[in-house]
Design a protein around this motif. Structure first.
Motif, PDB file in Angstrom:
ATOM      1  N   ASN A   1      38.086  43.827  54.066  1.00 35.38           N
ATOM      2  CA  ASN A   1      37.442  43.114  52.973  1.00 35.38           C
ATOM      3  C   ASN A   1      38.114  43.419  51.638  1.00 35.38           C
ATOM      4  O   ASN A   1      38.208  42.549  50.772  1.00 35.38           O
ATOM      5  N   ALA A   2      38.576  44.659  51.454  1.00 40.00           N
ATOM      6  CA  ALA A   2      39.295  45.005  50.224  1.00 40.00           C
ATOM      7  C   ALA A   2      40.586  44.206  50.103  1.00 40.00           C
ATOM      8  O   ALA A   2      40.972  43.782  49.005  1.00 40.00           O
ATOM      9  N   VAL A   3      41.251  43.984  51.230  1.00 40.08           N
ATOM     10  CA  VAL A   3      42.471  43.166  51.225  1.00 40.08           C
ATOM     11  C   VAL A   3      42.133  41.727  50.840  1.00 40.08           C
ATOM     12  O   VAL A   3      42.834  41.101  50.038  1.00 40.08           O
ATOM     13  N   LEU A   4      41.040  41.206  51.405  1.00 35.64           N
ATOM     14  CA  LEU A   4      40.609  39.850  51.064  1.00 35.64           C
ATOM     15  C   LEU A   4      40.231  39.757  49.592  1.00 35.64           C
ATOM     16  O   LEU A   4      40.574  38.778  48.910  1.00 35.64           O
ATOM     17  N   LEU A   5      39.544  40.769  49.071  1.00 33.80           N
ATOM     18  CA  LEU A   5      39.171  40.788  47.658  1.00 33.80           C
ATOM     19  C   LEU A   5      40.405  40.796  46.767  1.00 33.80           C
ATOM     20  O   LEU A   5      40.453  40.080  45.749  1.00 33.80           O
ATOM     21  N   ALA A   6      41.405  41.586  47.118  1.00 32.09           N
ATOM     22  CA  ALA A   6      42.633  41.620  46.319  1.00 32.09           C
ATOM     23  C   ALA A   6      43.284  40.241  46.266  1.00 32.09           C
ATOM     24  O   ALA A   6      43.791  39.817  45.215  1.00 32.09           O
ATOM     25  N   ASP A   7      43.244  39.518  47.384  1.00 29.08           N
ATOM     26  CA  ASP A   7      43.816  38.173  47.422  1.00 29.08           C
ATOM     27  C   ASP A   7      43.028  37.223  46.526  1.00 29.08           C
ATOM     28  O   ASP A   7      43.609  36.438  45.765  1.00 29.08           O
TER      29      ASP A   7
ATOM     30  N   ALA B   1      34.194  43.124  62.127  1.00 27.68           N
ATOM     31  CA  ALA B   1      35.579  42.833  62.508  1.00 27.68           C
ATOM     32  C   ALA B   1      36.584  43.153  61.405  1.00 27.68           C
ATOM     33  O   ALA B   1      37.613  43.790  61.638  1.00 27.68           O
ATOM     34  N   GLY B   2      36.299  42.694  60.184  1.00 32.72           N
ATOM     35  CA  GLY B   2      37.215  42.981  59.079  1.00 32.72           C
ATOM     36  C   GLY B   2      37.044  44.377  58.531  1.00 32.72           C
ATOM     37  O   GLY B   2      38.011  45.060  58.191  1.00 32.72           O
ATOM     38  N   GLY B   3      35.776  44.807  58.447  1.00 37.81           N
ATOM     39  CA  GLY B   3      35.481  46.128  57.913  1.00 37.81           C
ATOM     40  C   GLY B   3      35.716  46.199  56.416  1.00 37.81           C
ATOM     41  O   GLY B   3      36.229  45.262  55.788  1.00 37.81           O
ATOM     42  N   ALA B   4      35.349  47.332  55.850  1.00 38.79           N
ATOM     43  CA  ALA B   4      35.491  47.507  54.408  1.00 38.79           C
ATOM     44  C   ALA B   4      36.945  47.421  53.964  1.00 38.79           C
ATOM     45  O   ALA B   4      37.256  46.881  52.899  1.00 38.79           O
TER      46      ALA B   4
ATOM     47  N   THR C   1      41.530  53.020  35.189  1.00 41.09           N
ATOM     48  CA  THR C   1      41.877  51.740  35.812  1.00 41.09           C
ATOM     49  C   THR C   1      40.651  50.850  35.948  1.00 41.09           C
ATOM     50  O   THR C   1      39.591  51.300  36.394  1.00 41.09           O
ATOM     51  N   ASP C   2      40.783  49.585  35.566  1.00 36.51           N
ATOM     52  CA  ASP C   2      39.722  48.606  35.806  1.00 36.51           C
ATOM     53  C   ASP C   2      39.793  48.154  37.261  1.00 36.51           C
ATOM     54  O   ASP C   2      40.857  47.756  37.749  1.00 36.51           O
ATOM     55  N   VAL C   3      38.658  48.202  37.944  1.00 38.05           N
ATOM     56  CA  VAL C   3      38.624  47.907  39.373  1.00 38.05           C
ATOM     57  C   VAL C   3      37.426  47.032  39.719  1.00 38.05           C
ATOM     58  O   VAL C   3      36.472  46.906  38.942  1.00 38.05           O
ATOM     59  N   ALA C   4      37.489  46.448  40.900  1.00 38.32           N
ATOM     60  CA  ALA C   4      36.360  45.734  41.484  1.00 38.32           C
ATOM     61  C   ALA C   4      36.173  46.249  42.895  1.00 38.32           C
ATOM     62  O   ALA C   4      37.146  46.603  43.577  1.00 38.32           O
ATOM     63  N   THR C   5      34.929  46.283  43.355  1.00 38.05           N
ATOM     64  CA  THR C   5      34.669  46.782  44.700  1.00 38.05           C
ATOM     65  C   THR C   5      33.424  46.128  45.274  1.00 38.05           C
ATOM     66  O   THR C   5      32.490  45.784  44.547  1.00 38.05           O
ATOM     67  N   VAL C   6      33.434  45.942  46.581  1.00 34.92           N
ATOM     68  CA  VAL C   6      32.246  45.529  47.325  1.00 34.92           C
ATOM     69  C   VAL C   6      31.758  46.747  48.090  1.00 34.92           C
ATOM     70  O   VAL C   6      32.473  47.261  48.960  1.00 34.92           O
TER      71      VAL C   6
END
Length: 324
Positions: free
Chosen positions: A275-281, A269-272, A83-88
């Motif tokens: 932040n993953a949810v924000l990145l997906a958006d 506050a957002g946490g990792a 799977t191609d993915v992105a991550t912070v």
């Protein structure tokens, strides 16, 4: 694996490449073979020891990675391999050929988004989408001024404001940077001379929002160019100088100053996970064409130091990514 090592805080040109074993994913983790790694102004500050977060030495800079899952740890579905993915990354370690990350933080890439685009947009677009979803409201038809509009964060600000339906006035120091801002969606481009008057003329009296990742001498002029109820958004100080903004100018016409610190939110506050949810958006909006980032400039991993130096000296136009 190959990774960039920072052995002491100082010049990015002192970074070096080290070889080592490929890490094994632990329980709940995935191993990602990097295809593209984002490079940012913040990375240059961290390497120089001038950021509020100082990792223990030695360390590998970078936090925005896009690539392919090549192995999974215990408890993670084997179907994720390939799977191609992105991550912070929650900390650092991104300037490398391979990284391990908790599986929930590896966000699948939409089919229309390449790893290079994903790596380029992560920090800049996450900052701006966080801004407009958590810190400041931009409504259709408002006039938004973006300082430092030729750099990565500035171009993201132009694009996000454009997508919100704003009329964008971009401020940049050179013709090529102003051209890049116009390509990103700015309707008007300005230099820094006579900035307060130029902004007031371009906006017909005063801006609704100023987005400032630069600070320095331009900050007060831009603040004074806000109209009634104007919002001045502080994103950073790429100029190297933190301005002292006059409180009386904020008081007049009910202006406000808003701090935009996506990094702190993603760590606290957002946490990792948030932040993953924000990145997906963000990636979904890029994939649908709502956000339209430009193509990044590509550099090899071995050029990490030179690329960071270029960004630190404010000679870079747009976003840069490393290809491990």
């Amino acid at each position: 694996m190959r990774r960039v090592i920072c052995s002491e805080f100082g010049s990015p040109l002192d970074l070096r490449i080290a070889e080592g074993p490929i890490p094994e994913p632990q329980a709940g983790e995935v191993l990602v073979e990097a295809v593209a790694v984002g490079v940012s102004f913040v990375d240059s500050l961290i390497v120089r020891g001038e950021y509020q977060v100082r990792p223990p030495l030695p360390f590998t800079p970078g936090s925005s990675v896009a690539g392919r899952v090549v192995a999974v740890g215990k408890g993670v579905e084997e179907a994720l391999v390939g799977t191609d993915v992105a991550t912070v990354l929650p900390a650092f370690g991104g300037y490398a050929t391979h990284i391990t990350v908790p599986a929930p933080l590896a966000v699948p890439l939409p089919a229309a988004v390449t790893p290079g685009t994903a790596a380029a947009v992560m920090e800049s677009y996450l900052t701006l989408v966080f801004a407009v979803t958590h810190r400041v409201k931009i409504t259709r038809g408002e006039q938004v001024v973006v300082l430092g509009a030729g750099g990565g964060i500035g171009q993201a600000a132009v694009d996000v404001a454009r997508a919100a339906g704003a009329r964008v006035i971009a401020v940049a120091s050179t013709e090529d940077k102003r051209a890049a801002a116009e390509a990103a969606g700015a309707e008007v481009t300005l230099g820094y001379d006579n900035l307060k008057d130029e902004i007031r003329t371009a906006t017909g009296g005063g801006a609704d929002v100023v987005v400032d990742p630069v600070g320095g001498d331009a900050a007060e002029s831009a603040l004074r160019a806000l109209g009634a109820d104007g919002r001045y958004c502080v994103l950073g100080f790429a100029s190297g100088r933190i301005p002292r903004l006059p409180a009386n100018v904020v008081l007049l016409r009910n202006r406000s100053i808003v701090g935009i610190d996506w990094g702190d939110w993603s760590r606290a506050a957002g946490g990792a996970t948030g932040n993953a949810v924000l990145l997906a958006d963000v990636l979904a909006r890029v994939g649908r064409g709502e956000l339209m980032p430009g193509s990044p400039t590509i550099a090899p991993l071995a050029d990490a130091g030179r690329t960071l130096q270029l960004i630190a000296e404010r000679r870079a136009v747009g976003k840069y990514v490393l290809t491990p």
